[in-house]
Every structure is written in structure tokens, then in C-alpha cells.
Design an enzyme around this catalytic site. Structure first.
Site, PDB file in Angstrom:
ATOM      1  N   GLU A   1       0.878  -1.180   0.000  1.00  0.00           N
ATOM      2  CA  GLU A   1       0.000   0.000   0.000  1.00  0.00           C
ATOM      3  C   GLU A   1       0.907   1.219   0.000  1.00  0.00           C
ATOM      4  O   GLU A   1       1.438   1.611   1.034  1.00  0.00           O
ATOM      5  CB  GLU A   1      -0.902  -0.024   1.245  1.00  0.00           C
ATOM      6  CG  GLU A   1      -1.900  -1.178   1.267  1.00  0.00           C
ATOM      7  CD  GLU A   1      -3.069  -0.966   0.300  1.00  0.00           C
ATOM      8  OE1 GLU A   1      -3.305   0.173  -0.125  1.00  0.00           O
ATOM      9  OE2 GLU A   1      -3.728  -1.965  -0.040  1.00  0.00           O
TER      10      GLU A   1
ATOM     11  N   CYS B   1      -2.055   9.488   2.573  1.00  0.00           N
ATOM     12  CA  CYS B   1      -1.661   8.885   1.291  1.00  0.00           C
ATOM     13  C   CYS B   1      -2.609   9.258   0.159  1.00  0.00           C
ATOM     14  O   CYS B   1      -2.192   9.354  -0.985  1.00  0.00           O
ATOM     15  CB  CYS B   1      -1.567   7.377   1.428  1.00  0.00           C
ATOM     16  SG  CYS B   1      -3.090   6.648   2.032  1.00  0.00           S
TER      17      CYS B   1
HETATM   18  P1  NAD Z   1       7.644   4.964   7.577  1.00  0.00           P
HETATM   19  O1  NAD Z   1       8.906   5.742   7.472  1.00  0.00           O
HETATM   20  O2  NAD Z   1       6.979   4.832   8.900  1.00  0.00           O
HETATM   21  O3  NAD Z   1       7.946   3.525   6.960  1.00  0.00           O
HETATM   22  C1  NAD Z   1       6.973   2.530   6.909  1.00  0.00           C
HETATM   23  C2  NAD Z   1       7.480   1.282   7.588  1.00  0.00           C
HETATM   24  O4  NAD Z   1       8.633   0.799   6.911  1.00  0.00           O
HETATM   25  C3  NAD Z   1       7.868   1.499   9.041  1.00  0.00           C
HETATM   26  O5  NAD Z   1       7.251   0.510   9.839  1.00  0.00           O
HETATM   27  C4  NAD Z   1       9.375   1.381   9.022  1.00  0.00           C
HETATM   28  O6  NAD Z   1       9.893   0.858  10.218  1.00  0.00           O
HETATM   29  C5  NAD Z   1       9.616   0.433   7.869  1.00  0.00           C
HETATM   30  N1  NAD Z   1      10.951   0.625   7.298  1.00  0.00           N
HETATM   31  C6  NAD Z   1      11.596   1.794   7.082  1.00  0.00           C
HETATM   32  N2  NAD Z   1      12.802   1.569   6.524  1.00  0.00           N
HETATM   33  C7  NAD Z   1      12.924   0.235   6.366  1.00  0.00           C
HETATM   34  C8  NAD Z   1      13.921  -0.632   5.819  1.00  0.00           C
HETATM   35  N3  NAD Z   1      15.074  -0.169   5.325  1.00  0.00           N
HETATM   36  N4  NAD Z   1      13.692  -1.969   5.819  1.00  0.00           N
HETATM   37  C9  NAD Z   1      12.541  -2.459   6.301  1.00  0.00           C
HETATM   38  N5  NAD Z   1      11.554  -1.689   6.826  1.00  0.00           N
HETATM   39  C10 NAD Z   1      11.733  -0.372   6.857  1.00  0.00           C
HETATM   40  O7  NAD Z   1       6.522   5.552   6.634  1.00  0.00           O
HETATM   41  P2  NAD Z   1       6.694   6.215   5.210  1.00  0.00           P
HETATM   42  O8  NAD Z   1       7.195   5.232   4.236  1.00  0.00           O
HETATM   43  O9  NAD Z   1       7.380   7.546   5.310  1.00  0.00           O
HETATM   44  O10 NAD Z   1       5.136   6.481   4.921  1.00  0.00           O
HETATM   45  C11 NAD Z   1       4.743   7.462   4.064  1.00  0.00           C
HETATM   46  C12 NAD Z   1       4.447   6.877   2.694  1.00  0.00           C
HETATM   47  O11 NAD Z   1       3.460   5.873   2.826  1.00  0.00           O
HETATM   48  C13 NAD Z   1       3.883   7.878   1.743  1.00  0.00           C
HETATM   49  O12 NAD Z   1       4.423   7.664   0.477  1.00  0.00           O
HETATM   50  C14 NAD Z   1       2.398   7.552   1.731  1.00  0.00           C
HETATM   51  O13 NAD Z   1       1.733   7.936   0.563  1.00  0.00           O
HETATM   52  C15 NAD Z   1       2.407   6.089   1.916  1.00  0.00           C
HETATM   53  N6  NAD Z   1       1.168   5.655   2.516  1.00  0.00           N
HETATM   54  C16 NAD Z   1       0.359   4.823   1.809  1.00  0.00           C
HETATM   55  C17 NAD Z   1      -0.839   4.421   2.355  1.00  0.00           C
HETATM   56  C18 NAD Z   1      -1.771   3.508   1.638  1.00  0.00           C
HETATM   57  O14 NAD Z   1      -2.681   3.003   2.296  1.00  0.00           O
HETATM   58  N7  NAD Z   1      -1.616   3.259   0.362  1.00  0.00           N
HETATM   59  C19 NAD Z   1      -1.198   4.851   3.624  1.00  0.00           C
HETATM   60  C20 NAD Z   1      -0.330   5.686   4.301  1.00  0.00           C
HETATM   61  C21 NAD Z   1       0.863   6.061   3.749  1.00  0.00           C
END
Ligand code: NAD
Length: 469
Positions: free
Chosen positions: A226, A260
Site C-alpha cells: 500500500e 496517502c
Molecule cells: P515509515 O517511514 O513509517 O515507513 C513505513 C514502515 O517501513 C515502518 O514501519 C518502518 O519501520 C519500515 N521501514 C523503514 N525503513 C525500512 C527498511 N530499510 N527496511 C525495512 N523496513 C523499513 O513511513 P513512510 O514510508 O514515510 O510512509 C509514508 C508513505 O506511505 C507515503 O508515500 C504515503 O503515501 C504512503 N502511505 C500509503 C498508504 C496507503 O494506504 N496506500 C497509507 C499511508 C501512507
């Protein structure tokens, strides 16, 4: 430095690496007992989530305020009520969503019965992001439990208070072996990903998604991703300007734009750009007053790094409203930008903050071409009263979902699949789609006495048969 403070917070919260391993083993063992398959167990878990939401909402609100500066009303609507509605719908439909579905058998198979069995996958990993840190962890959890799986939950370390709250509350309400929470960041998640899961459900950005998918590939584990990206909005002269501005202000500025499916940028005609910007500015002032930094209903950006990133995007256009920043306080004012060049910095990546650029194109066909020249969006919005314009968007574009004359409320319709396509993700969930995502649909065929075509295959081929073949 604040980065060090953040690091320390994450470090204190993380689960020791050895405990990561035993948590996965324990969750697997819980599935192997067979108890998660029973309908009673699934119902108990779903009711446990319902009780958690009913009894502990104040703690969830407090955590949300600490990590994201969200007020209680906002938290209640987006983090508690939305999840409650999903649990209730799932409980109501659990029997019909999980039951066997009989299907027809073609004549050539002879006398037989066939049905599709929805089976749990096993042990699934759910990795959540920080922007709706409670909702985006619990919504997939509901589907995973309804389908009879055991679950490892990994909340985002960037929302440390919510992460700690989830780790505290989940064991109080759910089966402590079959549902376990691992806290931590990259190190702990990397360790988790070394294990074999039966499904991984990841919400977050595309770069990490590819790390997750690579790790999953080693075990041939299926993934649901997602993701996000730039969700565009088309507005034409037939749209009600005030209603459109109200929807956009709500969609873009709630949770400080960190949603998102938030409208990322607007596309409209040159004549409409200025009046539209003025109307959005008027509604913004009405919503947050002349100084939004003091408004109770206006949130903050997740951390200083993101605040600085957003501040750096402000010179991509002329601010009609906003533009003020206080990055140390994680504050970015709700901002609307006009005269934005398609090649400017703000048009490169998902904004994920309270800045709304307005770009102009000749007409809706030019808007469609603009959108199609970029990665497929998670959400696509169009404000128009023209059926033929709607039709053109439906036929000529591809996106996770498409919504007309409003924004973001598509998430509340659990009969619609929610998920991305292309760069915005793969797989979908919500309602019955969640149960499908976390189930294996097994084909079951049972032969009955009577006509058996395999006998024909064994018989010598007659002249009549040759003619048919
Ligand atoms: P985040 O930084 O919290 O990362 C998400 C998860 O990935 C966390 O649990 C984190 O611990 C894990 N993570 C980070 N680096 C990692 C690595 N190297 N290896 C393994 N796991 C790792 O959140 P984010 O990515 O900044 O979230 C924002 C993004 O998510 C935006 O692009 C947003 O559009 C998208 N988003 C999508 C939805 C959806 O439902 N489609 C919902 C919310 C957010």
C-alpha cells in the site's frame, strides 16, 4: 540534536533482536495449534479489537496528539471510528465472507461437485507507517484475523508513542501468542524480514516497499504493498467552487497533508486558477483562522527533517496563502501556490505536507495527458458536472481508485477495494477484499458416481468420436 533524540526514542522502544526471532516462532506455533481457524476464535479477536477501541480511545488520542499534534476529534474520526466501523462490518459479515462458495462443473467433467474454500494463509506480517499509525496497522489486522491467520504487527518507529501504546494494548485484548507486536525501526524490521511469512502487508513508501518485496522474494512470500505517490485533482468550471474548496481544504490540510490519498496537486484551466485559489484561501482562513500555528484543529509535520524538506518546496510557486514555517516546531502553514512549473521541485515527488500547488492546462484532455505521463496515482479526483468528462477520466486513465466531486471519503466505503496500481502499490483491502487478501482460495473438486469422461479416454476412439473431435 533532534535526530539523536528521535533515534534514542526509537532505540528505547525497539524489541531486542533475539525476541524478534522468538516472536515469529511463537506466532507460527500459535497458528499450528489450529485454534486461529475456528470461527469462535476469529469472532473473539474481532470483539477484542472492538473492546479495545471502546475502552482505550483516550490513550490512543493522547498518543496521536504526542506524535502528530492531532486533536481528539480528528483522532477519533480517522483512527478510532473508522476502525470500529470496519470491525463491526467484518463481524456482521464474517460467516458469509469466509464460507465455502459452490461453483458449477462443466459437462465434460461428468458428475461432480466443486467449491471454493477460503483458507487462512498462516502467519502474516503487517508493517505500518507513521501517518495514520493506529488505523493503518489495525485495518489490515482486522482482515488478517477474520481470515484466521496469526499476525506479527510492526508499527512505525517514527510515531513512537503510538507504537508503545499499540504494544501495550494489543496483548491486553487479543490472543497473546497469535498476535504479537514488534517495535523498532530498520534493524528490527530487517531481522523480521529474514523470516519466512505466509504474507507480508506493507504500507509506506516505494523505496522501502522494494526492500520488503526483495526480502519476500527469497521465501516466495506474496506481498500487498500500500504505497503513495502524487494524487492529482482536475477541477473544471462546472464544479461548485465553494464545495470544491471545502473538500480540498479538508483533504489537503487535515493531518497536515500527511495522508496517502490527500490531493497532491490541482489541475485546472488558466481562467479558473485564480478564483479557485482565492476560494481555497478563504475557506482555509475560515477553518484555521489568520494564524493557523495557534489553531487547535491544525496539526504538525511528523519531524524536523520532513518540515525542512517541505520548507524547501515553498519557492516552487507564488503563495496565495501561507508560506510561513517554523521547522524547529515542525510547523508548515497551510499553503496554496499558483504559477507552478511542472518541472519545479514540488512536482517531483509526493508532497506529503500542507502545500497545495495549482497548475494550469488547456482542458480536461490535457489534464488526462498530464496525468498519464506520470506514475499511476493511488487516488485520482475530478470535480466536474459533465458526464462526458467523467467518462473520459474513467476510460483513459488508470489509478488505484477514482473519486468524483469529493476527496478521501472513498476510504469509508468498505465495499470498494482500496489499493494502488503500478507505482502506487499492489493488492487491495477493506471489507471483504481484506478477507480475500489474507486467504488462499482453494479449489475443491469431488467426483460423484455416475458419468465419468475419463472412461471415454480409455475407450477405443470410435468413428463418431473422431468426427466430434
Ligand atoms: P515509515 O517511514 O513509517 O515507513 C513505513 C514502515 O517501513 C515502518 O514501519 C518502518 O519501520 C519500515 N521501514 C523503514 N525503513 C525500512 C527498511 N530499510 N527496511 C525495512 N523496513 C523499513 O513511513 P513512510 O514510508 O514515510 O510512509 C509514508 C508513505 O506511505 C507515503 O508515500 C504515503 O503515501 C504512503 N502511505 C500509503 C498508504 C496507503 O494506504 N496506500 C497509507 C499511508 C501512507
Amino acid at each position: 540534536t533532534p535526530a539523536e533524540v528521535e533515534g534514542t526514542a526509537a532505540k528505547q522502544l525497539s524489541t531486542p533482536l533475539a525476541a524478534v526471532d522468538s516472536c515469529v516462532t511463537g506466532t507460527r506455533a500459535a497458528f499450528a495449534t489450529g485454534r486461529t481457524r475456528s470461527m469462535q476464535w476469529r469472532r473473539d479477536q474481532l470483539r477484542g479489537i472492538l473492546r479495545l477501541l471502546q475502552e482505550r480511545a483516550p490513550e490512543i488520542h493522547a498518543a496521536m496528539a504526542a506524535d502528530l499534534g492531532k486533536n481528539d476529534v480528528d483522532s477519533h474520526l480517522t483512527e478510532v471510528l473508522s476502525v470500529k466501523s470496519e470491525v463491526k462490518t467484518t463481524l456482521k459479515n464474517l460467516t458469509s465472507w469466509t464460507r465455502d462458495r459452490s461453483t458449477s462443473v462443466p459437462f465434460i467433467v461428468g458428475s461432480a461437485r466443486a467449491h471454493v474454500q477460503r483458507q487462512p494463509l498462516g502467519t502474516v506480517l503487517i508493517i505500518g507507517p507513521w501517518n495514520y499509525p493506529f488505523h493503518l496497522l489495525l485495518m489490515p489486522l482486522i482482515g488478517a484475523l477474520a481470515a484466521g491467520n496469526s499476525v506479527v504487527l510492526k508499527p512505525s518507529e517514527l510515531a513512537p508513542t503510538v507504537s508503545a501504546t499499540v504494544a501495550k494494548l494489543i496483548p491486553e485484548y487479543l490472543d497473546t501468542e497469535a498476535v504479537q507486536v514488534i517495535e523498532g525501526g530498520v534493524e528490527e524490521t530487517t531481522r523480521l524480514l529474514e523470516h519466512r511469512f505466509d504474507h507480508i502487508f506493507y504500507t509506506g513508501n516505494g523505496t522501502v516497499a522494494s526492500i520488503v518485496m526483495t526480502a519476500a522474494a527469497k521465501h516466495l512470500t506474496p506481498v500487498t504493498l500500500e504505497l503513495g505517490g502524487k494524487s492529482p485533482v482536475w477541477i473544471d468550471a462546472s464544479a461548485d467552487l465553494t464545495a470544491t474548496a471545502e473538500a480540498l481544504v479538508w483533504g489537503k490540510f487535515s493531518n497536515c497533508g500527511q495522508t496517502c490519498v490527500a490531493p497532491d496537486y490541482l489541475l485546472t484551466t488558466p481562467e479558473l486558477a485564480e478564483p479557485l485559489a482565492r476560494e481555497i484561501a478563504r475557506i482555509t482562513r475560515r477553518a484555521f483562522g489568520s494564524d493557523p500555528s495557534r489553531a487547535e484543529n491544525y496539526g504538525r509535520v511528523i519531524n524536523e527533517r520532513h518540515a525542512e524538506r517541505l520548507a524547501g518546496l515553498l519557492d516552487s510557486g507564488r503563495a496565495v496563502i501561507g508560506g510561513e514555517t517554523d521547522t524547529a516546531a515542525r510547523y508548515i502553514a497551510p499553503t496554496v501556490l499558483l504559477e507552478v512549473d511542472p518541472d519545479s521541485a514540488i512536482m517531483q515527488d509526493e508532497i506529503f505536507g500542507p502545500i497545495l500547488p495549482i497548475l494550469t492546462v488547456a482542458d480536461h484532455q490535457a489534464a488526462i495527458d498530464f496525468i498519464n505521463a506520470r506514475p499511476k496515482p493511488l487516488a485520482l479526483y475530478a470535480f466536474t458536472e459533465h458526464p462526458e468528462v467523467r467518462e473520459d477520466f474513467l476510460r483513459q486513465t488508470s489509478s488505484g481508485g477514482i473519486t468524483f466531486n469529493t476527496v478521501m471519503t472513498q476510504l469509508a466505503v468498505s465495499t470498494l477495494p482500496f489499493g494502488g496500481v503500478g507505482a502506487s502499490g499492489m493488492g487491495r483491502y477493506h471489507g471483504e477484499y481484506s478477507v480475500e487478501t489474507f486467504s488462499h482460495e482453494r479449489g475443491v473438486l469431488r467426483k460423484l458416481p455416475g458419468f465419468d469422461p475419463t472412461r471415454l479416454a480409455k475407450a477405443p476412439i470410435s468413428w463418431g468420436m473422431r468426427k466430434i473431435l
